[in-house]
Design a protein around this motif. Structure first.
Motif, short mmCIF file in Angstrom:
data_model
loop_
_atom_site.label_atom_id
_atom_site.label_comp_id
_atom_site.label_asym_id
_atom_site.label_seq_id
_atom_site.Cartn_x
_atom_site.Cartn_y
_atom_site.Cartn_z
N LYS A 13 53.89 15.38 150.42
CA LYS A 13 52.84 14.30 149.85
C LYS A 13 52.34 14.83 148.34
O LYS A 13 51.94 16.41 148.61
CB LYS A 13 51.62 14.28 150.97
CG LYS A 13 50.89 13.19 150.35
CD LYS A 13 49.32 13.81 149.93
CE LYS A 13 48.43 12.99 149.36
NZ LYS A 13 47.25 13.52 148.94
N VAL A 45 55.59 11.02 150.49
CA VAL A 45 54.09 9.98 150.22
C VAL A 45 53.46 10.43 148.93
O VAL A 45 53.31 11.40 148.61
CB VAL A 45 53.29 10.44 151.82
CG1 VAL A 45 52.28 9.51 151.48
CG2 VAL A 45 54.18 10.11 152.87
N GLY A 141 51.24 5.93 149.92
CA GLY A 141 50.12 6.49 150.84
C GLY A 141 49.23 5.38 150.70
O GLY A 141 49.18 4.40 149.93
N SER A 159 45.93 8.98 151.36
CA SER A 159 47.20 9.32 151.68
C SER A 159 47.64 10.43 152.21
O SER A 159 48.64 10.36 152.84
CB SER A 159 48.02 9.65 150.26
OG SER A 159 47.65 8.28 149.30
N ALA A 163 50.57 10.59 155.18
CA ALA A 163 51.63 11.65 155.47
C ALA A 163 51.62 12.35 156.62
O ALA A 163 52.68 12.35 157.03
CB ALA A 163 51.36 12.77 154.39
#
Ligand code: ASP
Ligand code: MG
Length: 418
Positions: A13, A45, A141, A159, A163
């Motif tokens: 992420k 992400v 995300g 987000s 993830a």
């Protein structure tokens, strides 16, 4: 969520600061491509670029006093869509096959609570297919989708939760959170220059630190990771320095030699604290319920609560909330105050809280005394105290909170190597 088998899957992420410019997106894409080149299936992400989400909120409020929540979420979701598509393009440029998917396309189902939706289920078929075709799958995300296909957002900082949820749903090996700091520190390094990076930390400790003001991880993501025992690595996207591993065995109880372990793992602080006090309320059943029920109904989350009992059958009841909730909470409290015969309502919005956190404190006495002693010697007055098994929190004046963090960091020997 039953995990389909994708051997060695990694989720990476990238936060807003790691994607703030075209150059940073290209740098993040190079990191993703390096991982994919090692033969690893990767889901990426992404957050919105830099301060995009704040800018979109501002834009919404510049055209309407009260933007409709459905449209506001659809607007905010565009920030992540921009990042995901640009990331896919940057990967294509590096000859790495990639596909960008929105929350809807990625099968991220959520409740219909706009601006703070919760993920209810992930239908990973599309993601799995794309991974099996050798593509890096980039997922926006922060986005969810309701049963009737309306786009939702998961709350600020959401987000991280996307993830971790994807990592859990697809049975990933680990979830990497790339950000602009090198990991989780014993205290905020901007306040305590001698703060040290923890090489590992447990879920419980991380959850407390995240809730108490260490903004690096979204608390909901930590909770979800704990539920599925998903290891999380928090690291900088700007360096190759090893980060902090958050995992089942990472807490102080497990990693330190028995008798010489440091039971306090970190100092967290939060400057977003306001207090409301109901002065001289009759000391009888039902009073607390009369106040906290309407606050809960208005979704005001109440943090520390303290009640002091006077000799004359009355008590002062204080609680803390985030500063942005103060006007709303005050309005509710003032409307309830006459019916419970409070003498007056008093507020303060110049407060902060400082906490010591560590699972090792559970069984070892004396931590509270040491904390209060250190604060007293530094001349820091304590307003409210609250505790859990693994933390002690003091509400202090905002002007003193940085001093408080520094003296506690020293008092609990956190600047010393283990
Ligand atoms: N872009 C969203 C926010 O700024 C979500 C995130 O960054 O995680 O809150
Ligand atoms: Mg952001």
């Amino acid at each position: 969520m039953s995990p389909p088998e994708i051997q060695g899957l990694l989720v990476q992420k990238y936060g807003g600061s790691s994607l703030a410019t075209a150059e940073r997106i290209r740098a993040a894409a190079r990191r993703v491509a390096r991982t994919a080149a090692r033969g690893k299936p990767v889901i990426v992400v992404v957050s919105a670029m830099g301060d995009t989400t704040d800018e979109l909120i501002e834009l919404a409020y510049s055209v309407a006093q009260r933007p409709p929540e459905r449209e506001l979420d659809l607007l905010l979701s565009t920030g992540e869509t921009v990042s995901a598509t640009l990331m896919a393009m940057a990967l294509h440029d590096l000859q790495q096959p990639a596909v960008a998917l929105t929350g809807l396309q990625a099968g991220i189902r959520s409740t219909r609570v706009f601006s703070r939706a919760r993920i209810t289920d992930i239908q990973p078929a599309r993601i799995s297919t794309e991974l099996l075709h050798g593509k890096v799958v980039i997922v926006t995300g922060f986005q969810g989708v309701t049963e009737d296909q309306d786009v939702t957002t998961l709350g600020r900082g959401g987000s991280d939760t996307t993830a971790v949820a994807l990592a859990c749903a697809l049975g990933a090996e680990r979830c990497d959170i790339y950000t602009d700091v090198e990991g989780i520190y014993t205290a905020d390094p901007r306040v305590v220059p001698s703060a040290r990076k923890l090489s590992e930390v447990g879920y419980e400790e991380m959850l407390e630190l995240a809730q108490l003001g260490a903004r690096v991880m979204h608390p909901r993501a930590v909770e979800l990771a704990e539920l599925y025992s998903m290891p999380i690595l928090v690291a900088s996207s700007f360096t190759d320095t090893p980060g902090t591993l958050i995992h089942r065995d990472g807490d102080s109880k497990n990693t330190m030699p028995m008798e010489v372990r440091k039971n306090v793992r970190g100092i967290a602080h939060d400057t977003d604290v306001a207090r409301i006090t109901l002065v001289r309320v009759p000391d009888r059943p039902g009073v607390a319920a009369a106040i906290f029920e309407p606050l809960a109904a208005a979704s005001v989350s109440v943090d520390t609560i303290a009640q002091s009992s006077g000799a004359d059958g009355t008590t002062d009841l204080s609680f803390t909330i985030s500063r942005s909730d103060l006007p709303r909470a005050l309005e509710i409290t003032q409307s309830v105050a006459p019916s419970i015969h409070a003498a007056s309502v008093d507020t303060a919005d110049d407060l902060a809280k400082v906490s010591i956190v560590g699972t090792g404190m559970q069984s070892a006495p004396g931590y509270a005394a040491r904390m209060f002693g250190a604060l007293a010697r530094a001349g820091v007055n304590i307003n409210i105290i609250s505790t859990s098994d693994i933390r002690i929190t003091c509400v202090v004046s905002r002007d003193h909170v940085e001093d408080a963090v520094r003296v506690l960091h020293t008092a609990f020997e956190l600047d010393r190597e283990d």
